[in-house]
Design a protein around this motif. Structure first.
Motif, mmCIF file in Angstrom:
data_model
loop_
_atom_site.group_PDB
_atom_site.id
_atom_site.type_symbol
_atom_site.label_atom_id
_atom_site.label_comp_id
_atom_site.label_asym_id
_atom_site.label_seq_id
_atom_site.Cartn_x
_atom_site.Cartn_y
_atom_site.Cartn_z
ATOM 1 N N ASN A 72 37.891 -41.856 -1.697
ATOM 2 C CA ASN A 72 36.850 -41.934 -2.721
ATOM 3 C C ASN A 72 37.437 -41.977 -4.125
ATOM 4 O OD1 ASN A 72 34.916 -41.847 -0.734
ATOM 5 N ND2 ASN A 72 34.539 -39.637 -0.941
ATOM 6 N N ALA A 73 38.486 -41.172 -4.346
ATOM 7 C CA ALA A 73 39.087 -41.088 -5.682
ATOM 8 C C ALA A 73 39.675 -42.439 -6.100
ATOM 9 C CB ALA A 73 40.139 -39.993 -5.720
ATOM 10 N N ARG A 74 40.220 -43.191 -5.126
ATOM 11 C CA ARG A 74 40.786 -44.518 -5.460
ATOM 12 C C ARG A 74 39.698 -45.418 -6.051
ATOM 13 N NH1 ARG A 74 43.247 -44.187 -0.035
ATOM 14 N NH2 ARG A 74 45.163 -43.014 -0.416
ATOM 15 N N GLN A 75 38.516 -45.354 -5.440
ATOM 16 C CA GLN A 75 37.389 -46.147 -5.960
ATOM 17 C C GLN A 75 36.961 -45.656 -7.335
ATOM 18 O OE1 GLN A 75 36.386 -48.953 -4.456
ATOM 19 N NE2 GLN A 75 38.054 -48.424 -3.045
ATOM 20 N N ARG A 76 36.938 -44.326 -7.477
ATOM 21 C CA ARG A 76 36.487 -43.755 -8.752
ATOM 22 C C ARG A 76 37.472 -44.073 -9.881
ATOM 23 N NH1 ARG A 76 31.327 -43.182 -9.279
ATOM 24 N NH2 ARG A 76 31.622 -41.771 -11.052
ATOM 25 N N HIS A 77 38.765 -44.167 -9.541
ATOM 26 C CA HIS A 77 39.738 -44.506 -10.585
ATOM 27 C C HIS A 77 39.424 -45.894 -11.166
ATOM 28 C CE1 HIS A 77 44.219 -44.690 -12.015
ATOM 29 N NE2 HIS A 77 43.347 -44.755 -13.008
ATOM 30 N N ILE A 78 39.016 -46.796 -10.299
ATOM 31 C CA ILE A 78 38.640 -48.146 -10.786
ATOM 32 C C ILE A 78 37.435 -48.028 -11.722
ATOM 33 C CG2 ILE A 78 37.791 -50.425 -10.059
ATOM 34 C CD1 ILE A 78 39.369 -49.857 -7.373
ATOM 35 N N PHE A 79 36.483 -47.184 -11.300
ATOM 36 C CA PHE A 79 35.301 -46.945 -12.143
ATOM 37 C C PHE A 79 35.710 -46.412 -13.520
ATOM 38 C CE2 PHE A 79 32.599 -43.452 -13.692
ATOM 39 C CZ PHE A 79 31.468 -44.166 -14.057
ATOM 40 N N VAL A 80 36.661 -45.451 -13.511
ATOM 41 C CA VAL A 80 37.108 -44.831 -14.768
ATOM 42 C C VAL A 80 37.692 -45.877 -15.725
ATOM 43 C CG1 VAL A 80 38.848 -43.276 -15.763
ATOM 44 C CG2 VAL A 80 37.451 -42.508 -13.841
ATOM 45 N N GLU A 81 38.520 -46.772 -15.182
ATOM 46 C CA GLU A 81 39.147 -47.788 -16.031
ATOM 47 C C GLU A 81 38.104 -48.731 -16.621
ATOM 48 O OE1 GLU A 81 42.234 -47.494 -16.944
ATOM 49 O OE2 GLU A 81 42.671 -45.890 -15.518
ATOM 50 N N ASN A 82 37.112 -49.111 -15.793
ATOM 51 C CA ASN A 82 36.044 -49.986 -16.298
ATOM 52 C C ASN A 82 35.196 -49.271 -17.345
ATOM 53 O OD1 ASN A 82 36.678 -52.239 -14.804
ATOM 54 N ND2 ASN A 82 35.521 -51.525 -13.024
ATOM 55 N N ARG A 83 34.953 -47.962 -17.097
ATOM 56 C CA ARG A 83 34.146 -47.181 -18.025
ATOM 57 C C ARG A 83 34.797 -47.133 -19.408
ATOM 58 N NH1 ARG A 83 33.827 -41.233 -16.120
ATOM 59 N NH2 ARG A 83 35.855 -41.137 -17.171
ATOM 60 N N LEU A 84 36.135 -47.010 -19.377
ATOM 61 C CA LEU A 84 36.867 -46.930 -20.639
ATOM 62 C C LEU A 84 36.692 -48.229 -21.443
ATOM 63 C CD1 LEU A 84 38.506 -44.635 -21.797
ATOM 64 C CD2 LEU A 84 40.555 -45.615 -20.779
ATOM 65 N N LYS A 85 36.700 -49.376 -20.734
ATOM 66 C CA LYS A 85 36.493 -50.671 -21.416
ATOM 67 C C LYS A 85 35.086 -50.746 -21.997
ATOM 68 C CE LYS A 85 39.771 -53.316 -18.709
ATOM 69 N NZ LYS A 85 39.810 -53.540 -17.253
ATOM 70 N N GLU A 86 34.120 -50.286 -21.201
ATOM 71 C CA GLU A 86 32.726 -50.310 -21.683
ATOM 72 C C GLU A 86 32.551 -49.398 -22.901
ATOM 73 O OE1 GLU A 86 29.994 -49.379 -18.507
ATOM 74 O OE2 GLU A 86 30.963 -50.864 -17.216
ATOM 75 N N LEU A 87 33.210 -48.254 -22.847
ATOM 76 C CA LEU A 87 33.106 -47.311 -23.979
ATOM 77 C C LEU A 87 33.731 -47.900 -25.246
ATOM 78 C CD1 LEU A 87 33.873 -44.005 -22.077
ATOM 79 C CD2 LEU A 87 31.876 -44.341 -23.546
ATOM 80 N N GLU A 88 34.833 -48.621 -25.068
ATOM 81 C CA GLU A 88 35.475 -49.239 -26.227
ATOM 82 C C GLU A 88 34.545 -50.301 -26.827
ATOM 83 O OE1 GLU A 88 39.568 -50.514 -25.794
ATOM 84 O OE2 GLU A 88 39.332 -51.947 -27.458
ATOM 85 N N HIS A 89 33.917 -51.065 -25.950
ATOM 86 C CA HIS A 89 32.963 -52.087 -26.380
ATOM 87 C C HIS A 89 31.809 -51.426 -27.140
ATOM 88 C CE1 HIS A 89 30.791 -55.824 -26.297
ATOM 89 N NE2 HIS A 89 29.734 -55.207 -25.799
ATOM 90 N N PHE A 90 31.325 -50.315 -26.575
ATOM 91 C CA PHE A 90 30.239 -49.560 -27.209
ATOM 92 C C PHE A 90 30.657 -49.064 -28.597
ATOM 93 C CE2 PHE A 90 28.833 -45.156 -28.086
ATOM 94 C CZ PHE A 90 27.470 -45.348 -28.247
ATOM 95 N N ASN A 91 31.874 -48.511 -28.663
ATOM 96 C CA ASN A 91 32.350 -47.923 -29.923
ATOM 97 C C ASN A 91 32.482 -48.999 -31.009
ATOM 98 O OD1 ASN A 91 33.214 -45.996 -31.726
ATOM 99 N ND2 ASN A 91 35.217 -45.679 -30.805
#
Lengths: 189, 579
Positions: B195-214
């Protein structure tokens, strides 16, 4: 108009409450105000300092060296520690009460009476008061700090009733009378 | 309505207005007052946790249960909570979750000067950095929205100059948030490797989305003035820049991780010379250089606080010539209070010249002369485990001349683990638990030994002696710390023993129990020989009359603790009244 006021003393003397009051009076009077202080270990007899800045718009919460308009010393020697903040036009409000530092208490160091006398000359105007003596007349030794606030209030342009209202909201209800009394005695010095 | 609030009070208010349900924290300067302010809001469940790791885990549970939660700590507390933080980043949240961390540039009350912004990058979570009290309140509210929108914990960073400064705040009403209920989502919340392997991918995508948001967020304010100099800044340093460089163009960041690189590159095009002004580590600077943003170099120190003058000097501007400081003034170092229950034990440690592995709390002040009885301080709980290391490194020899000294709250925080380790591994060390039933240095917060909760409700009171015995420790002695002779005797006996020992002191902090304050003592001048045994206690109530060569007690400060008559060999010290 701007006031940069540096207030300092020894932990337990009420400098923090006093600077809170100044800040709130300024805000109530329509100005921007900020204050910054270092406490945490102050309760253990350490040196306490509050920076109070009042203007139309205040940015830095800290007063720059050489730029304080008023230095408020709640203890006689403490102003020496903050002399770097004084300008050539600074006013000093000096409570003449002494609290001996540990080195003086243990007989290893001397209380700097001579340096105090010399350095008072650096100020354009010095207003002295014996806050404990005032507090005694006000009937409560714990309100000494408010006498110092009164002396400061006299130097500033804010209305006296604003000061009194803010003080009433900030001190324990049982001590309102003695605090206001001490404030007024300090004010009228 | 406008009110003057400290940064800490504003953060508490922000949590209230944001509809927060649970706050769990461990006190630490400069963050402690936040949770003390939270307790006035009856809508919020709040507690003092035993340490920061536990506090964050409580907040995670509350989030999982569908409610907004916050956990507050000082910078070094986040080290303790780093374990849950790093994986919380992967699980994300259900109800919004904020970790409030308060840094201490210049170390006014800390053992190191770490820059917590590095944790945001390390854990790959967003970090907000308010610059005054009003922003502190608003950023907490916005932080919860970001947390829920992007399914991420949010770190809000304060510093001493924000937490302990006051400025005007516009107050709003509390807005209740619809509870989301307990989330049962195995792939999201059970961090086994698959599960954590999948979540790590989520984390990396989230960081990109947050940068876009910022990049397009209202956390950024751009002030275009002269195009010669452009300054990127954030938090408290923004105010120093505004005052020192009123002519400069400024890009103020409110979200300092992930950085809005596109937006910064646009700003860079508008100015000739671009600089970063930040306190402590070159965090923004290093990241921007790596992203190819051309920055001018400043000779900025990475230690201490900035100031208006410091910023002026970086740009070679004139500053007001200040008067010379007066050197060699008698200092006012913080000192243990009159009546402090730690003093007697330190007097005994000093007398026996024991090596003391110290810890974090009021008793760290045992370092100062005349007690001079602390030889190491590293982090919360370290005294106990370090004493074990000292003992084992010397095959038990050093255990005979060393002790660990730890307070009750620090013992419950992380000292307890160290003691269990020493017991299990058959160490010989001697651990002194200075149990004054309160968390003193941070402002007298209750703890599991006090027997009351943050809101003053009665609760269970842990029995330290029984706890130590349950660990299998045979030698557990309780002593009265005001009885110096007894302290010396017990210390001699327990350090000599080739077994683990625990010594517990049993007097409360004078702030934990005001009823212990009794009639003051005084010194009979004709009986005082001037031997200085009592002045060597370092009690603020005892002074030395250099002319008469005799000691003197300030009766307005004396709490009647009875320590000084016990060290007087000439029976010169007496108590006022009958009591």
């Amino acid at each position: 108009m701007k006031y940069d006021i540096l207030m300092f003393g020894v932990g337990g003397q009420g400098t923090v409450l006093s600077s809170d009051i100044v800040c709130e009076v300024a805000l109530e009077s329509g100005f921007d105000a900020k204050k910054s202080e270092i406490h945490g270990m102050a309760q253990r007899g350490g040196s306490v300092v509050s920076h109070v800045r009042i203007a139309e718009k205040v940015f830095s919460p800290v007063i720059a060296l050489g730029e304080a308009d008023i230095l408020v010393s709640f203890e006689q020697m403490e102003f020496l520690r903050y002399i770097e903040y004084a300008s050539d036009n600074s006013t000093l409000i000096l409570n003449t009460n002494k609290i001996f530092p540990p080195g003086v208490l243990s007989g290893k160091e001397e209380y700097p009476d001579k340096i105090i006398r010399q350095k008072l000359k650096l100020f354009k105007y010095v207003k002295t008061l014996d806050a404990l003596d005032i507090a005694k007349s006000a009937g409560n030794m714990k309100v000494a700090g408010m006498a110092v606030v009164g002396a400061l209030a006299r130097m500033l342009t804010f209305k006296k009733d604003v000061w009194e209202n803010v003080i009433k909201g900030k001190v324990p209800s049982k001590t309102i009378e003695s605090n206001i009394k001490a404030f007024n005695m300090g004010y009228n010095i | 309505m406008k009110k003057v609030l400290s940064g800490n009070e504003a953060i508490a208010r922000g949590a209230y207005e944001a509809g927060v349900r649970v706050v769990s924290s461990y006190p630490g300067t400069p963050s402690s007052e936040i949770t003390d302010f939270v307790k006035q809001y009856k809508e919020i469940y709040c507690e003092w946790a035993v340490n920061e790791k536990v506090a964050v885990e409580v907040a995670i549970g509350a989030s999982l249960a569908g409610r907004r939660a916050m956990s507050c700590m000082k910078h070094v507390g986040l080290n303790v909570a780093a374990d849950p933080l790093m994986t919380l980043s992967y699980t994300g949240v259900n109800g919004g979750l904020i970790i409030l961390v308060a840094d201490d540039p210049n170390m006014f009350s800390s053992q190191n000067e770490q820059d917590s912004r590095n944790y945001a990058r390390f854990a790959k979570v967003p970090m907000l950095e308010p610059s005054d009290s009003n922003e502190a309140k608003e950023y907490v509210k916005k932080g919860f929205e970001i947390s829920e929108k992007f399914c991420t914990p949010v770190i809000v960073r304060s510093v001493t100059r924000l937490s302990h400064s006051m400025s005007a705040v516009e107050l709003n009403e509390r807005v209740e948030v619809e509870p989301k209920g307990l989330e049962n989502n195995i792939p999201k919340w059970v961090m086994v490797p698959a599960n954590a392997r999948q979540r790590h991918i989520f984390v990396e995508n989230r960081l990109k989305e947050l940068e876009h948001f910022n990049n397009s967020s209202d956390f950024i304010t751009e002030e275009i003035n002269d195009s010669e100099i452009g300054i990127i800044t954030s938090g408290i340093p923004y105010h120093y820049v505004k005052e020192a460089m009123p002519e400069a163009s400024i890009l103020k960041l409110g979200m300092v991780w992930p950085l809005p690189v596109e937006r910064i590159k646009e700003f860079a095009k508008k100015v000739k010379k671009l600089y970063v002004i930040e306190e402590l580590d070159p965090f923004i600077e290093t990241e921007l250089r790596a992203k190819g943003v051309k920055l001018r170099k400043l000779n900025r120190p990475v230690n201490g606080e900035l100031s208006v003058d410091a910023v002026k000097k970086l740009f070679r501007k004139k500053t007001v010539k200040a008067k010379n400081p007066i050197l060699n003034l008698p200092n006012r170092p913080p000192n243990m209070c009159p009546g402090c229950s730690h003093r007697g034990m330190f007097y005994a440690i000093n007398k026996l010249k024991l090596f003391a592995a110290g810890d974090i709390g009021c008793y760290t002040l045992g370092l100062l002369p005349p007690l001079s009885a602390i030889n190491s301080t590293v982090c919360m709980g370290a005294s106990v485990s370090m004493a074990h290391g000292i003992d084992r490194a010397s095959g038990g020899e050093y255990a005979k001349k060393s002790v660990a000294v730890i307070g009750d709250s620090t013992f419950f925080h992380t000292g307890i683990n160290g003691l269990l380790n020493s017991a299990y591994n058959k160490g010989f060390s001697t651990v002194i638990i200075l149990d004054n039933r309160i968390t003193g240095m941070t402002g007298h917060q209750p703890n599991p030994g006090t027997g009351i909760t943050i809101r003053g409700e009665e609760g269970p009171k842990v029995n330290i002696e029984m706890l130590c015995r349950a660990f299998g420790i045979k030698n557990v002695t309780t002593v009265d710390p005001f009885d110096v002779d007894e302290c010396v005797r017990v210390l001699k006996e327990e350090t000599a023993r080739e077994e683990l020992s625990v010594i517990i002191t049993n007097r409360p902090c004078i702030f934990a129990d005001r009823t212990v304050i009794t009639n003051p003592y005084y010194i009979k001048e004709d009986k005082c020989t001037g031997c200085t045994a009592c002045t060597r206690l370092g009690c603020p109530a005892i002074s030395w009359d250099a002319k008469k060569k005799k000691a003197l007690i300030d009766e307005t400060l004396c709490t009647g603790c009875s320590l000084c008559p016990k060290v007087c060999r000439f029976d010169a010290i007496f108590q006022r009244g009958d009591k």
